[in-house]
Every structure is written in structure tokens, then in C-alpha cells.
Design an enzyme around this catalytic site. Structure first.
Site, PDB file in Angstrom:
ATOM      1  N   LEU A   1      -2.724   4.456  -0.541  1.00 31.85           N
ATOM      2  CA  LEU A   1      -4.084   4.592  -1.098  1.00 31.85           C
ATOM      3  C   LEU A   1      -4.041   3.150   0.048  1.00 31.85           C
ATOM      4  O   LEU A   1      -3.744   1.674  -0.984  1.00 31.85           O
ATOM      5  CB  LEU A   1      -4.481   4.087  -1.994  1.00 31.85           C
ATOM      6  CG  LEU A   1      -4.485   5.250  -3.387  1.00 31.85           C
ATOM      7  CD1 LEU A   1      -4.537   5.369  -4.548  1.00 31.85           C
ATOM      8  CD2 LEU A   1      -5.468   6.380  -2.575  1.00 31.85           C
ATOM      9  N   HIS A   2      -3.707   3.026   0.997  1.00 31.98           N
ATOM     10  CA  HIS A   2      -3.853   1.801   1.412  1.00 31.98           C
ATOM     11  C   HIS A   2      -5.297   0.732   1.993  1.00 31.98           C
ATOM     12  O   HIS A   2      -5.004   0.148   1.355  1.00 31.98           O
ATOM     13  CB  HIS A   2      -4.218   2.164   3.520  1.00 31.98           C
ATOM     14  CG  HIS A   2      -2.712   2.427   3.480  1.00 31.98           C
ATOM     15  ND1 HIS A   2      -1.780   2.087   3.472  1.00 31.98           N
ATOM     16  CD2 HIS A   2      -2.764   3.650   4.406  1.00 31.98           C
ATOM     17  CE1 HIS A   2      -0.487   2.905   4.244  1.00 31.98           C
ATOM     18  NE2 HIS A   2      -0.998   4.347   4.084  1.00 31.98           N
ATOM     19  N   ASP A   3      -6.539   1.694   2.026  1.00 28.30           N
ATOM     20  CA  ASP A   3      -8.148   1.140   2.128  1.00 28.30           C
ATOM     21  C   ASP A   3      -8.362   0.771   0.748  1.00 28.30           C
ATOM     22  O   ASP A   3      -9.062  -0.475   0.126  1.00 28.30           O
ATOM     23  CB  ASP A   3      -9.141   1.419   2.977  1.00 28.30           C
ATOM     24  CG  ASP A   3      -8.999   1.275   4.289  1.00 28.30           C
ATOM     25  OD1 ASP A   3      -7.988   0.720   4.887  1.00 28.30           O
ATOM     26  OD2 ASP A   3      -9.618   2.356   4.789  1.00 28.30           O
TER      27      ASP A   3
ATOM     28  N   THR B   1       0.779  -1.217   0.565  1.00 32.24           N
ATOM     29  CA  THR B   1       0.184   0.214  -0.354  1.00 32.24           C
ATOM     30  C   THR B   1       0.744   1.270   0.091  1.00 32.24           C
ATOM     31  O   THR B   1       0.071   2.168  -0.453  1.00 32.24           O
ATOM     32  CB  THR B   1      -0.763  -0.265   1.239  1.00 32.24           C
ATOM     33  OG1 THR B   1      -0.438   0.553   2.307  1.00 32.24           O
ATOM     34  CG2 THR B   1      -1.875  -0.585   1.412  1.00 32.24           C
TER      35      THR B   1
END
Length: 245
Positions: A169-171, A118
Site C-alpha cells: 500500500l504505497h500511496d 510502504t
């Protein structure tokens, strides 16, 4: 001095998530992918209270963990794992128990999308700028303004802490990879989580030694991502057109 956006009109789901999740999965066994974007408390409760219901998931994709990368809440722990490591342990134990009792088909695949990948996918501030010549009445302008408002404080944090003019942009990457597994490379490793260490709470440990008596539960871990292709796919999902290189 009025709110820029209206109050939400949808009502909250009255049932507890730990009860709702297995019920939804049982209604369509083998059809639904469960994606977790926060601490795993409710999923762990579902695993305890209705293990067979949770097993009706086609796949479980968790935005959690840091396996060969630094953490983001401590030097070694990613936030979702750190916030409730007991829940992550419970989910891993649920999978281990089902595999031991029922074999390889006893539990859905479990994929971890962690900081290893991520942190590589960046939404840049300029990605949300209005393009030159776009009509002022274009609905996309309002949408981009909403996105700028939504991400402004997070981008400011990344600029102050990391010198990055954007955000990671983790999620969104976890959701994207659930739909586009071709964008990443995974390894199946035995994984465990540290639950009580003063310095290591929430640390996700992958046993990469290849020993027969490995420590942990076998799960899939994202180890590489095509960062530019993932970013382009994300922006295409937002705006419906390819992003600029």
C-alpha cells in the site's frame, strides 16, 4: 461486452497543477497538507514559480524514496524519485533555501513516506473477498468487486515477482500517515537525491553520520510503521468496520 463501469463525469481541472497548487494553498495559509503520490514535477515547478505560495502549506507529505530499503524500479531507487530526480532535488533545494533565509519557520515540514515503510503494509487478496452470508444486494459487494478489478493486475505482478498474494500500500499509506502520524516513527535526516548516476539515478541518500557539515536538506523520514494497525485503519476506511486479524 459492455464496460463494467461508466465513463467519468467530472471534467479535468483547466489550470496547470503547478499554478493551481500555490493558489489553493494561498487561499488557506497554514491549513492544508499537500500529499504527493507521483513524481514531483509539478511541485518543483510550483517551488520555482511561486515559492511563497508553496510555503503556505501546513505540511508536505511525499510518497517517495528508499532510504535503507531496496528500490522498486532499480536496486536503489523508488519510482517517484527515479522518474524525476531533478524535481525532487528542486523541492529539497527550495526547503534548504527557505530555512537558510528565514530559519526553522521558513518552510513547512517535509515528510517522506518511502519504501522503508510502504513495503511493510500489505493488502491481502482475501481482504477483498465477500464475507460468507452477506446478502447479494449489499452495496459493499459491488464496491469490493470494483476493488478486486482495480487491484487484480497489481496483485498478479506481486505474486509473480515476489510470491506475495496481495499488494503493498504505497500511496494509501502516505495519505493515511498524513492523517495518522501516530502510526509511524520518523527521523529528521539531511537528505539528497542522486540525479545522474548510471546505476544510482533517483537514489535518496540520508546522511546519518550526525556531522555538523552534513550533506543534504533536513527533512522527516518515516523509518518504522505499525503495519497491522495501518492495515486495519486502511480497511476500516474502506469498509467502515475493523478488519479480521
Amino acid at each position: 461486452r459492455q464496460p463494467r463501469y461508466p465513463a467519468p463525469s467530472s471534467a479535468l481541472e483547466p489550470d496547470h497543477a503547478a499554478e493551481l497548487l500555490p493558489r489553493l494553498l494561498r487561499a488557506e495559509p497554514g491549513a492544508l497538507t499537500l500529499i504527493t503520490l507521483g513524481p514531483l514535477t509539478n511541485v518543483a515547478l510550483a517551488a520555482i514559480n511561486d515559492p511563497d505560495g508553496l510555503a503556505c502549506a501546513r505540511r508536505i507529505v511525499c510518497m517517495a524514496g528508499a532510504f535503507a530499503a531496496p528500490g522498486n524500479v532499480t536496486p536503489v531507487a523508488e519510482y517517484n524519485a527515479w522518474a524525476d530526480p531533478d524535481a525532487l532535488h528542486e523541492l529539497l533545494q527550495w526547503r534548504a533555501d527557505r530555512l537558510a533565509a528565514r530559519g526553522p519557520d521558513g518552510a513547512p515540514d517535509l515528510l517522506f513516506v518511502g519504501l522503508d515503510v510502504t513495503h511493510q503494509v500489505i493488502l491481502r487478496r482475501e481482504d477483498l473477498d465477500d464475507p460468507p452470508g452477506e446478502p447479494l444486494h449489499d452495496p459493499a459487494r459491488r464496491f469490493r468487486r470494483f476493488l478486486r478489478d482495480l487491484t487484480d493486475s497489481t496483485m498478479a505482478f506481486h505474486r509473480d515477482q515476489r510470491g506475495l498474494d496481495g499488494l503493498t500500500l504505497h500511496d494509501p499509506l502516505a495519505v493515511l500517515l498524513a492523517a495518522r502520524p501516530d502510526l509511524c516513527r520518523t527521523r529528521r535526516w539531511p537528505v539528497a537525491v542522486e540525479r545522474s548516476g548510471a546505476l544510482t539515478r533517483g537514489m535518496t541518500v540520508a546522511d546519518r553520520r550526525g556531522w555538523k557539515d552534513a550533506v543534504g536538506t533536513p527533512v522527516d523520514v518515516c523509518v518504522e510503521v505499525d503495519a497491522e494497525a495501518a492495515r486495519a485503519a486502511f480497511l476500516h476506511g474502506l469498509f467502515g468496520k475493523p478488519s479480521a486479524p
